[in-house]
Design an enzyme around this catalytic site. Structure first.
Site, PDB file in Angstrom:
ATOM      1  N   TYR A 119     104.871-120.361   7.493  1.00 42.42           N
ATOM      2  CA  TYR A 119     103.936-121.261   8.184  1.00 42.42           C
ATOM      3  C   TYR A 119     104.681-122.389   8.888  1.00 42.42           C
ATOM      4  O   TYR A 119     104.498-122.622  10.090  1.00 42.42           O
ATOM      5  CB  TYR A 119     102.922-121.816   7.165  1.00 42.42           C
ATOM      6  CG  TYR A 119     101.907-122.757   7.771  1.00 42.42           C
ATOM      7  CD1 TYR A 119     100.818-122.272   8.484  1.00 42.42           C
ATOM      8  CD2 TYR A 119     102.036-124.142   7.637  1.00 42.42           C
ATOM      9  CE1 TYR A 119      99.878-123.136   9.047  1.00 42.42           C
ATOM     10  CE2 TYR A 119     101.099-125.014   8.189  1.00 42.42           C
ATOM     11  CZ  TYR A 119     100.027-124.501   8.894  1.00 42.42           C
ATOM     12  OH  TYR A 119      99.106-125.362   9.452  1.00 42.42           O
ATOM     13  N   LYS A 167     105.349-122.915  13.004  1.00 41.92           N
ATOM     14  CA  LYS A 167     104.889-124.167  13.635  1.00 41.92           C
ATOM     15  C   LYS A 167     106.070-124.876  14.311  1.00 41.92           C
ATOM     16  O   LYS A 167     105.957-125.375  15.435  1.00 41.92           O
ATOM     17  CB  LYS A 167     104.246-125.097  12.596  1.00 41.92           C
ATOM     18  CG  LYS A 167     102.943-124.577  12.023  1.00 41.92           C
ATOM     19  CD  LYS A 167     101.886-124.479  13.097  1.00 41.92           C
ATOM     20  CE  LYS A 167     100.512-124.153  12.556  1.00 41.92           C
ATOM     21  NZ  LYS A 167      99.542-123.880  13.615  1.00 41.92           N
ATOM     22  N   GLY A 179      94.804-121.602  16.083  1.00 40.03           N
ATOM     23  CA  GLY A 179      95.589-121.205  14.921  1.00 40.03           C
ATOM     24  C   GLY A 179      94.817-120.276  14.021  1.00 40.03           C
ATOM     25  O   GLY A 179      93.593-120.245  14.020  1.00 40.03           O
TER      26      GLY A 179
HETATM   27  N1  LIG Z   1      94.283-126.286   7.509  1.00 39.41           N
HETATM   28  C1  LIG Z   1      95.058-127.332   7.388  1.00 39.41           C
HETATM   29  O1  LIG Z   1      95.027-128.073   6.376  1.00 39.41           O
HETATM   30  C2  LIG Z   1      96.026-127.647   8.517  1.00 39.41           C
HETATM   31  C3  LIG Z   1      96.922-128.681   8.341  1.00 39.41           C
HETATM   32  C4  LIG Z   1      97.750-129.032   9.412  1.00 39.41           C
HETATM   33  C5  LIG Z   1      97.677-128.332  10.593  1.00 39.41           C
HETATM   34  N2  LIG Z   1      96.817-127.304  10.741  1.00 39.41           N
HETATM   35  C6  LIG Z   1      96.781-126.606  12.036  1.00 39.41           C
HETATM   36  O2  LIG Z   1      95.825-127.249  12.852  1.00 39.41           O
HETATM   37  C7  LIG Z   1      95.311-126.311  13.824  1.00 39.41           C
HETATM   38  C8  LIG Z   1      93.795-126.353  13.811  1.00 39.41           C
HETATM   39  O3  LIG Z   1      93.331-126.035  12.522  1.00 39.41           O
HETATM   40  P1  LIG Z   1      91.752-125.862  12.251  1.00 39.41           P
HETATM   41  O4  LIG Z   1      91.612-125.635  10.800  1.00 39.41           O
HETATM   42  O5  LIG Z   1      91.015-126.950  12.913  1.00 39.41           O
HETATM   43  O6  LIG Z   1      91.503-124.503  13.042  1.00 39.41           O
HETATM   44  P2  LIG Z   1      90.346-123.399  12.810  1.00 39.41           P
HETATM   45  O7  LIG Z   1      89.087-124.064  12.373  1.00 39.41           O
HETATM   46  O8  LIG Z   1      90.870-122.315  11.936  1.00 39.41           O
HETATM   47  O9  LIG Z   1      90.144-122.848  14.297  1.00 39.41           O
HETATM   48  C9  LIG Z   1      91.127-122.060  14.868  1.00 39.41           C
HETATM   49  C10 LIG Z   1      90.834-121.791  16.318  1.00 39.41           C
HETATM   50  O10 LIG Z   1      91.763-120.783  16.768  1.00 39.41           O
HETATM   51  C11 LIG Z   1      91.024-119.672  17.290  1.00 39.41           C
HETATM   52  N3  LIG Z   1      91.647-118.415  16.909  1.00 39.41           N
HETATM   53  C12 LIG Z   1      92.015-118.017  15.681  1.00 39.41           C
HETATM   54  N4  LIG Z   1      92.490-116.759  15.713  1.00 39.41           N
HETATM   55  C13 LIG Z   1      92.406-116.349  17.006  1.00 39.41           C
HETATM   56  C14 LIG Z   1      92.717-115.138  17.687  1.00 39.41           C
HETATM   57  N5  LIG Z   1      93.232-114.085  17.048  1.00 39.41           N
HETATM   58  N6  LIG Z   1      92.509-115.090  19.008  1.00 39.41           N
HETATM   59  C15 LIG Z   1      91.994-116.135  19.676  1.00 39.41           C
HETATM   60  N7  LIG Z   1      91.652-117.309  19.091  1.00 39.41           N
HETATM   61  C16 LIG Z   1      91.857-117.409  17.770  1.00 39.41           C
HETATM   62  C17 LIG Z   1      89.648-119.760  16.663  1.00 39.41           C
HETATM   63  O11 LIG Z   1      88.738-119.056  17.487  1.00 39.41           O
HETATM   64  P3  LIG Z   1      87.473-118.275  16.846  1.00 39.41           P
HETATM   65  O12 LIG Z   1      86.483-119.356  16.505  1.00 39.41           O
HETATM   66  O13 LIG Z   1      87.028-117.381  17.942  1.00 39.41           O
HETATM   67  O14 LIG Z   1      87.975-117.575  15.626  1.00 39.41           O
HETATM   68  C18 LIG Z   1      89.429-121.267  16.597  1.00 39.41           C
HETATM   69  O15 LIG Z   1      88.985-121.744  17.842  1.00 39.41           O
HETATM   70  C19 LIG Z   1      95.896-124.957  13.430  1.00 39.41           C
HETATM   71  O16 LIG Z   1      96.996-124.683  14.255  1.00 39.41           O
HETATM   72  C20 LIG Z   1      96.357-125.170  11.994  1.00 39.41           C
HETATM   73  O17 LIG Z   1      97.440-124.316  11.661  1.00 39.41           O
HETATM   74  C21 LIG Z   1      95.969-126.956   9.727  1.00 39.41           C
END
Ligand SMILES: NC(=O)c1ccc[n+]([C@@H]2O[C@H](COP(=O)([O-])OP(=O)(O)OC[C@H]3O[C@@H](n4cnc5c(N)ncnc54)[C@H](OP(=O)(O)O)[C@@H]3O)[C@@H](O)[C@H]2O)c1
Length: 237
Positions: free
Chosen positions: A141, A145, A91
């Site tokens: 968002y 999703k 994401g």
């Molecule tokens: N933030 C919140 O509070 C929240 C709440 C509920 C759900 N979520 C969802 O939970 C999921 C995980 O969140 P997280 O915060 O753990 O994720 P994160 O730390 O932002 O990591 C995202 C992952 O996606 C990869 N990614 C991002 N952009 C990319 C691109 N353009 N091409 C290829 N890979 C890409 C990143 O790779 P790189 O390391 O190479 O960038 C990383 O492995 C997401 O879908 C998010 O929307 C988030």
């Protein structure tokens, strides 16, 4: 409960299954990978990402890395072949990628990966989505999703588990001011425990693995924040 989980792990381990993980370099994904390695329930774990990861000199015998170009995923179909279970923690954010870029990553990359995995024989898909995901939402968002959740359901995996955590409680390596504010607010209630609106990433990772070991009641299941919190506590450790 702890004993039950150990038995489930042992039974699962004996089936000699393999999995792949998208987003292993991210906050939830890296903890999920750690959890998968520690609990050792898969004979092979493949991490699929846009860059190669290093593990501070540690070598894991059953860990394979596939580096792919997400803009040309069809060229990397082989990376998605032969896995039993797929996990997705991929994401980005609108702030980082813009509205189109956000859709491209959180919808297109995720859906295409699921399609290739299904075509490659994968039977289970576990998607980290978000609290409030709704394809009819007016918020980009939540709409994206919800849309990707629905589009993957149409692929008809034998088992499809959707996790909808609230605000992720995490000491994020990168700075995200908006999320930081939300975290401070929800984290003030508890930095280590789930609340109705938030959840530590450790709990999400544990829940995704523990849930994999269980027999789902339905082919498609949706785990909301509370269910994730409850499951994340039952790790058997
Ligand atoms: N933030 C919140 O509070 C929240 C709440 C509920 C759900 N979520 C969802 O939970 C999921 C995980 O969140 P997280 O915060 O753990 O994720 P994160 O730390 O932002 O990591 C995202 C992952 O996606 C990869 N990614 C991002 N952009 C990319 C691109 N353009 N091409 C290829 N890979 C890409 C990143 O790779 P790189 O390391 O190479 O960038 C990383 O492995 C997401 O879908 C998010 O929307 C988030």
């Amino acid at each position: 409960m702890a004993e039950d989980m150990k038995t489930l792990e042992e039974n699962f381990r004996q089936r000699n299954r393999s999995c792949f993980l998208l987003g292993a370099s991210g906050e939830t994904g890296s903890l999920l990978l750690q959890e998968l390695l520690e609990r050792n329930i898969f004979s092979k774990i493949t991490i699929i990402g846009r860059r190669r990861l290093t593990f501070e000199g540690k070598a894991y015998e059953n860990l394979v890395q596939e580096v792919v170009d997400f803009e040309k995923l069809d060229d990397y179909a082989a990376a998605f072949q032969g896995h039993d279970v797929g996990y997705c923690c991929l994401g980005t954010t609108r702030a980082k990628a813009g509205a189109d870029g956000f859709f491209r990553v959180d919808h297109d990359y995720v859906l295409k990966s699921a399609e290739l995995a299904k075509a490659g024989g994968c039977s289970q898909f576990h998607l980290e989505s978000s609290r409030g995901a709704d394809k009819n939402s007016n918020f980009l968002y939540l709409k994206v999703k919800g849309q990707v959740e629905a589009d993957i359901e149409a692929l008809d995996f034998e088992r499809y588990s959707i996790y909808r955590p609230g605000v992720l409680l995490v000491d994020r390596r990168e700075s995200r001011p908006g999320e930081w504010l939300a975290r401070k607010f929800f984290g003030a209630v508890s930095a280590v425990c789930s609340t109705p609106m938030s959840i530590p990433i450790q709990v999400v990772a544990k829940a995704m693995v523990s849930n994999t070991l269980r027999q789902p009641e339905q082919k498609t299941e949706i785990l909301e924040n509370k269910a994730i919190g409850d499951l994340g506590k039952s790790t058997g450790k």
